[in-house]
Design an enzyme around this catalytic site. Sequence first.
Site, mmCIF file in Angstrom:
data_model
loop_
_atom_site.group_PDB
_atom_site.id
_atom_site.type_symbol
_atom_site.label_atom_id
_atom_site.label_comp_id
_atom_site.label_asym_id
_atom_site.label_seq_id
_atom_site.Cartn_x
_atom_site.Cartn_y
_atom_site.Cartn_z
ATOM 1 N N GLU A 166 16.921 54.896 34.853
ATOM 2 C CA GLU A 166 17.668 53.622 35.375
ATOM 3 C C GLU A 166 17.106 52.202 34.814
ATOM 4 O O GLU A 166 17.917 51.390 34.509
ATOM 5 C CB GLU A 166 17.603 53.670 36.930
ATOM 6 N N HIS A 169 18.574 51.869 31.285
ATOM 7 C CA HIS A 169 19.818 51.196 31.268
ATOM 8 C C HIS A 169 19.748 49.544 31.468
ATOM 9 O O HIS A 169 20.453 49.199 30.416
ATOM 10 C CB HIS A 169 20.669 51.558 32.603
#
Length: 373
Positions: A166, A169
């Site tokens: 994450e 990202h």
Amino acid sequence: MLLGRSIRKWWQALPPDKQELLKDNVKRHKWRILFGICSLSCLIAVYFWTHLDKNPITGRTRLLMFSKRQFLQLAEFEYQSVLESYKDKILPANDPMYKTTQFIFSQLVEKNKDIPGVSETKWSINVVEDPEINAFVMPNGQVFVLTGLFKAVADTDQLACILGHEMAHCLLGHGAEHASIIQLLDFVSLVFLTLIWAVFPRDGLAALGQWIQNKLIEYMFDRPYSRKLEIEADEVGLRLAAKACIDVRASSVYWQQLELMKIVSGTFQIPEWFSTHPSNDHRVEHLEKLIPEAIKLREECSCPSLPSVDPRLIFKLSMQEILKLSRKKEEAICSDSEAKHLSQCFEPSPVMIERIPIVVPVQTLQSTQSTHK
């Protein structure tokens, strides 16, 4: 749609002689019209070419139609909306799950300060009381971890690999990149949408054509691009985890656990082609190819030796045991059923589980890791 429909209605209302006259004019000036279309296409191409950007982490060229400042402003609006939806569910800083997340994420940030964007981003942790298995990092550095994720992971190594994914990202600017691609697809879609509603003779056919166009764009461009970004985040996230001295072998185990959960609980398997994310099997296969390189990177960062117990082997043994117990339970249910229910024996009933058990307790793994350190 309104523009195209208006053009069609206007054309249909013209007398046949005027329609022929317009057709002759178009044929007479076809090169001028073609030159105008080509000029406009060149201007559009130049606009998009000037908005190409090179990713500082991967070196991949991408389309970015938003400046960093613009996208952070948009992200702030989205953050306020997410915060409002979770306002009564956010756990305090003294909660054990918050402390675990904070510790792991601090390690990821500390060990990856040489990566562009890590030091410049103001990271903030939010742990939300929610049964959904999910975690995400917003472009402004706000980290959200839902408590359902803690029930799905077997240890902190798996949690760290997910947080690394994450975090990748955010660092890769996937939010701005995906928004830019959506804007490009919307632009192309509007051009064809106008033509569809102008050319198709009836509204019903035009509406069908519009639906087909939307589905083609979604499944041929949008969703494959989303899967591509997910794979890139897997690659960069694994490197982030390796530099933070995480046991990167746990990354593929997490997706195997999710896949086993789906199988045992009887959850419908969505084909990868219909999803915005790669299938669990595809992710496992891809991560397994990346793990040897990640282990080498981990060694180059002078990390402690990996535990001798490979979590992938532990999961394999656990999976065999779970499937064996599941089959025994199905056989016992079938043998105890009445004759009128015997037909149900040929269809395995779903077995609901909250978490995949691990053969070797987590405490044992931790003690093993401590011994190696």
